[in-house]
Design an enzyme around this catalytic site. Sequence first.
Site, PDB file in Angstrom:
ATOM      1  CB  SER A  56     -12.331  -1.111   0.427  1.00 45.43           C
ATOM      2  OG  SER A  56     -12.781   0.045   1.070  1.00 45.43           O
ATOM      3  CB  THR A  83      -5.935   0.463  -6.574  1.00 45.65           C
ATOM      4  OG1 THR A  83      -6.774   1.543  -6.966  1.00 45.65           O
ATOM      5  CG2 THR A  83      -5.299   0.789  -5.242  1.00 45.65           C
ATOM      6  CD  GLU A 107      -4.593   4.135  -3.639  1.00 52.07           C
ATOM      7  OE1 GLU A 107      -5.803   3.868  -3.673  1.00 52.07           O
ATOM      8  OE2 GLU A 107      -3.825   3.865  -4.574  1.00 52.07           O
ATOM      9  N   GLY A 121     -13.876   0.263  -4.935  1.00 52.96           N
ATOM     10  CA  GLY A 121     -13.885   1.174  -3.795  1.00 52.96           C
ATOM     11  C   GLY A 121     -14.498   0.470  -2.587  1.00 52.96           C
ATOM     12  CB  THR A 180      -9.222  -0.729  -8.230  1.00 54.06           C
ATOM     13  OG1 THR A 180      -8.972   0.523  -7.624  1.00 54.06           O
ATOM     14  CG2 THR A 180      -8.656  -1.832  -7.346  1.00 54.06           C
ATOM     15  NE  ARG A 186      -4.088   1.794   0.818  1.00 54.48           N
ATOM     16  CZ  ARG A 186      -5.051   2.112  -0.032  1.00 54.48           C
ATOM     17  NH1 ARG A 186      -5.010   1.682  -1.283  1.00 54.48           N
ATOM     18  NH2 ARG A 186      -6.067   2.825   0.357  1.00 54.48           N
ATOM     19  CG  ASN A 210      -8.225   6.061  -5.025  1.00 53.23           C
ATOM     20  OD1 ASN A 210      -9.061   5.199  -4.822  1.00 53.23           O
ATOM     21  ND2 ASN A 210      -8.347   7.291  -4.554  1.00 53.23           N
TER      22      ASN A 210
HETATM   23  O1  DON Z   1      -7.794   0.989  -1.674  1.00 53.60           O
HETATM   24  C1  DON Z   1      -8.975   1.243  -1.868  1.00 53.60           C
HETATM   25  O2  DON Z   1      -9.879   0.831  -1.177  1.00 53.60           O
HETATM   26  C2  DON Z   1      -9.355   2.095  -3.065  1.00 53.60           C
HETATM   27  N1  DON Z   1      -8.261   2.960  -3.409  1.00 53.60           N
HETATM   28  C3  DON Z   1      -9.759   1.193  -4.185  1.00 53.60           C
HETATM   29  C4  DON Z   1     -10.239   1.973  -5.362  1.00 53.60           C
HETATM   30  C5  DON Z   1     -11.127   1.226  -6.263  1.00 53.60           C
HETATM   31  O3  DON Z   1     -11.464   0.084  -6.070  1.00 53.60           O
HETATM   32  C6  DON Z   1     -11.602   1.992  -7.434  1.00 53.60           C
HETATM   33  N2  DON Z   1     -12.706   1.353  -8.055  1.00 53.60           N
HETATM   34  N3  DON Z   1     -13.780   1.851  -8.053  1.00 53.60           N
END
Ligand code: DON
Length: 575
Positions: free
Chosen positions: A458, A404, A425, A478, A386, A113, A406
């Site tokens: 998430s 991702t 992010e 997300g 993502t 991350r 983001n």
């Molecule tokens: O890490 C996360 O939870 C988000 N940055 C993920 C983003 C994501 O899944 C975008 N799709 N809609």
Amino acid sequence: MNFSLHGRALLLALLLTSGAAFAADGAPETTPAATTSAQPVQRPGHAGIASANFLATNAGFEVLAKGGNAFDAAVAVASTLSVVEPESSGIGGGFMATLHIAKGNRNVFIDARETAPMAVNPQDYLNPDGTPNRDTALKGPLSAGIPGEPAGLALLAKRYGRLPLSVSLAPAIRIARDGFKPDPRLLASIKGEQKDLERWPASAAKFLPGGQPPVAGEVWRDPDQARTWELIAAKGDAGFYHGEVAQKLVDAVRAAGGNWTLQDLANYRAKERTPITVDYQGYRIVTAPPPSSGGVAIAEILNILRGYDLAKMDPAHRVHIIVEAMRRAFRDHNDYLGDPDFVKMPLDMLLSPFYADGLRQSILPDQATPSSMLPHGPAHDPGMHTTHFSIIDKDGNMVGITSTVNYILGSTFVAKGTGVLLNDEMDDFALVPNKPNVYGLLGSKANAPVGGKRMLSSMSPSIVIGKDRSAVIGSPGGSTIITQVLEGILHFVDGQSARQIVADKRYHHQFLPDQVYVEDGVFDAATSDALRKMGYTLKPREAWGFMNVVTWDHRTNTLDAASDPRRPSGLGKVE
Ligand code: DON
């Protein structure tokens, strides 16, 4: 520990109810520490890969054919997605990986991350009048965390792969250098973000060759990204976090108003963490620990659900119970979770079956519980960016990676001369107290931005291990990642195939806003009516994630790999 009011009320509820529930339930097993499991024992003898782009799936098979294992293939798939699906993930972003290592029957989690730069300043995300500045949170260099992808892939290859990075990165380097035809979704993403890409010359140079978005059928090349991957292939993560690439990243970020330093890059480390494990109906689910909220939420939901016989319920009551479990898990997500290296979280409480017993007591049999006892946040309906891919190799190694940058095309900021599109992010932090991020998620102090800290995610790459069948499941989306993966797990446990799981219609509740997001066709009219009568607001939502699932049937020793039909460029393949 500073429990909020509802936290204390819940603690009280669990203390009042836990004794009786323990006696009724036996000894449910949820432990954040277990890393081994009894299954599976055979080797499939062939491999399955499902990813969001056929070029990436094929890159994985190319590396398997060179003698690589699932983890080498994962390096090939992730790096190729960086080239062919940059709107979703890539070299300037981060990922989370759940691994099952067949030899020794071990489960491992890799946290790649992003981190906040040391000079992070919450004021940068506010307008002069004190309102949230959504532009700095989502576009340009201030929105970008220090990337984790290169360090994570280098760690994955070194600790768990068989091949050098020069072999596993070769497909991505070749495709970036020689070019490929972008799929309709990438073309649409570039078109949609054209105005922001035009704000930064290096972004325009990469994504708008000749000043215009590429058109269908045109070959598109990214020689700068090829060169950056070549340096990583030659020097490992030092090729990115030190030397010429690091210098170019820092120069570009600072010239455009950002605050990264060489030290931020040199300090970045991908980390191995103990996955969250939870047992449900004879399966062991191995999933993402903090700084993802996904595994904690999935475990909390499954712990609640295990007190019900879902199979015996009519569809409306089944959805009611699942939504109430989602609602409660997301409340805890908002209040407690953050980077474990920075915040103390009551994980023992959240993962405890007794806590779930307390929560279960508060669910009314025929009526929605309003979330209105706690602060509200407005809704968002983000597009899906993502990416998630799943791999099982011939030896029974399994890996799921959710990766991702983001939001769509991340920060839209490319660091000149590197081909590196930076993530956005930073918006996954609770940048402004009590203001939702792009996914409508609220956060507490636990997820406040601090230099060096990882923003809450998430992402929930999950491995489900059973006596007869196992699966690797994950999705982008997300905040909906958590509920989509949960639904995937429930469908798998119900006996569905990979193909059925990726195609299933989905629904989602995240505590606030207090509504059930529904995909068109997920409920029939009678079920929708019954849910409305129980007090639910059903809100149609267009964007649902792209699930990529590989399953393994231990009885027949066969694999199945399926890519989400919502994403026509995806490919699930068994060979
Ligand atoms: O890490 C996360 O939870 C988000 N940055 C993920 C983003 C994501 O899944 C975008 N799709 N809609």
